[in-house]
Design a protein around this motif. Structure first.
Motif, short mmCIF file in Angstrom:
data_model
loop_
_atom_site.label_atom_id
_atom_site.label_comp_id
_atom_site.label_asym_id
_atom_site.label_seq_id
_atom_site.Cartn_x
_atom_site.Cartn_y
_atom_site.Cartn_z
N MET A 6 -4.26 11.49 2.46
CA MET A 6 -6.12 11.11 2.98
C MET A 6 -5.89 12.37 4.03
O MET A 6 -7.18 12.79 4.81
N GLY A 7 -4.84 12.48 4.58
CA GLY A 7 -4.93 13.70 5.93
C GLY A 7 -4.26 13.43 6.93
O GLY A 7 -4.73 14.03 8.34
N THR A 8 -3.77 12.13 7.24
CA THR A 8 -3.58 11.23 8.65
C THR A 8 -2.21 10.31 8.69
O THR A 8 -2.17 10.04 7.01
N LEU B 88 0.89 -1.27 0.18
CA LEU B 88 -0.02 -0.25 -0.20
C LEU B 88 1.21 1.15 -0.51
O LEU B 88 1.69 0.81 0.42
N SER B 89 0.52 2.65 -1.04
CA SER B 89 1.70 3.29 -0.41
C SER B 89 1.22 4.29 0.50
O SER B 89 0.29 4.89 0.83
N LEU C 102 -9.49 -4.87 1.89
CA LEU C 102 -11.59 -4.96 1.77
C LEU C 102 -11.35 -3.46 2.03
O LEU C 102 -11.03 -2.81 3.39
N PHE C 103 -11.59 -2.28 1.47
CA PHE C 103 -11.60 -1.31 1.58
C PHE C 103 -13.29 -0.40 2.08
O PHE C 103 -14.01 -1.06 1.51
N ASN D 135 -7.34 7.00 -5.72
CA ASN D 135 -6.01 6.74 -5.81
C ASN D 135 -5.25 6.01 -5.13
O ASN D 135 -4.06 6.03 -5.07
N ILE D 136 -5.81 5.00 -4.37
CA ILE D 136 -5.16 4.05 -3.75
C ILE D 136 -5.11 2.23 -4.03
O ILE D 136 -4.00 1.94 -3.80
#
Length: 242
Positions: A15-17, A7-8, A77-78, A91-92
């Protein structure tokens, strides 16, 4: 945690965190970075508003759940939060699909999933995801969860540890801030907000003015300016208060 290492890191951070990666039954590996680049793009990344995926659907409890499914192999699973959709992961997903099977549903009532006449309680949301995982027969799952999706995903992992290989979470609903037994033990600002949303004023903000999409998401939830194309993608599922 090698199973999640592809995972990048930079994309997830964008994403902000910072992203803590947790292997069930092992120690936590924390990822963090100092912002770099322009203020408007804190991590110096090109974040595309495009959504280059087609969606599938599966009937769960009499209603269709829309989802993205790309790649083959071990499932990742997102689970998105409020007020977003599988669009959050656009984008992920490409960083996952060379080696994994990326699956990103729209929670019931959100995104392109159907909007049945239910109360949308936590347990109702969770039951739809429970049945979604069962319908797709997902096992050895790497969970990647955000916000409201974190509560749903962490519950599932706790109740079904034999199906979970790893867990990555960000901006998650975890102690001590949430979940808690009452407003009085929340941090004051959070407690005041949740009290307010249960009033007539809150109903008007959330249903009448689409407060979570129009205000919380672009001004409190993201570390950069959102494009009009992104905003329209998040507005699209909620054209009316109903």
């Amino acid at each position: 945690m090698s199973s999640v290492s592809s995972l990048s890191r930079r994309r997830l951070l964008a994403m902000g965190t910072a992203l803590p990666l947790v292997t069930l039954g092992a120690s936590t590996v924390g990822l963090s970075a100092e912002p770099t680049g322009e203020a408007n793009q804190p991590y110096g990344l090109d974040i595309s508003p495009e959504f280059p995926f087609s969606k599938k659907s599966v009937e769960i409890r009499g209603s269709k759940i829309a989802y993205v499914e790309e790649g083959i192999g071990q499932p990742v699973l997102f689970l998105h939060g409020n007020p977003t959709s599988s669009y959050l992961w656009r984008n992920i997903i490409p960083y996952v699909t060379p080696k994994y099977r990326a699956i990103a549903p729209d929670l019931i009532g959100m995104g392109d999933s159907e909007k049945p006449d239910i109360n949308y309680t936590f347990l109702e949301h969770a039951s739809y995801i429970d049945d979604f995982i069962e319908a797709l027969d997902l096992k050895n799952i790497i969970l990647v969860v955000h916000d409201w999706g974190s509560a749903i995903g962490m519950r599932y992992a706790r109740l079904n540890p034999d199906r979970i290989a790893a867990l990555a979470f960000m901006e998650a609903i975890v102690a001590p801030s949430l979940p808690v037994p009452g407003f009085e033990v929340m941090p004051k600002e959070i407690g005041d907000f949740f009290r307010m949303v249960r009033t007539d004023e809150g109903k008007e903000l959330i249903l009448g003015k689409n407060f979570f999409v129009e205000t919380v998401l672009p001004t409190m939830g993201v570390l950069r300016s959102m494009t009009s194309q992104e905003m329209e993608a998040y507005r699209q599922p909620f054209p009316t208060p109903e």
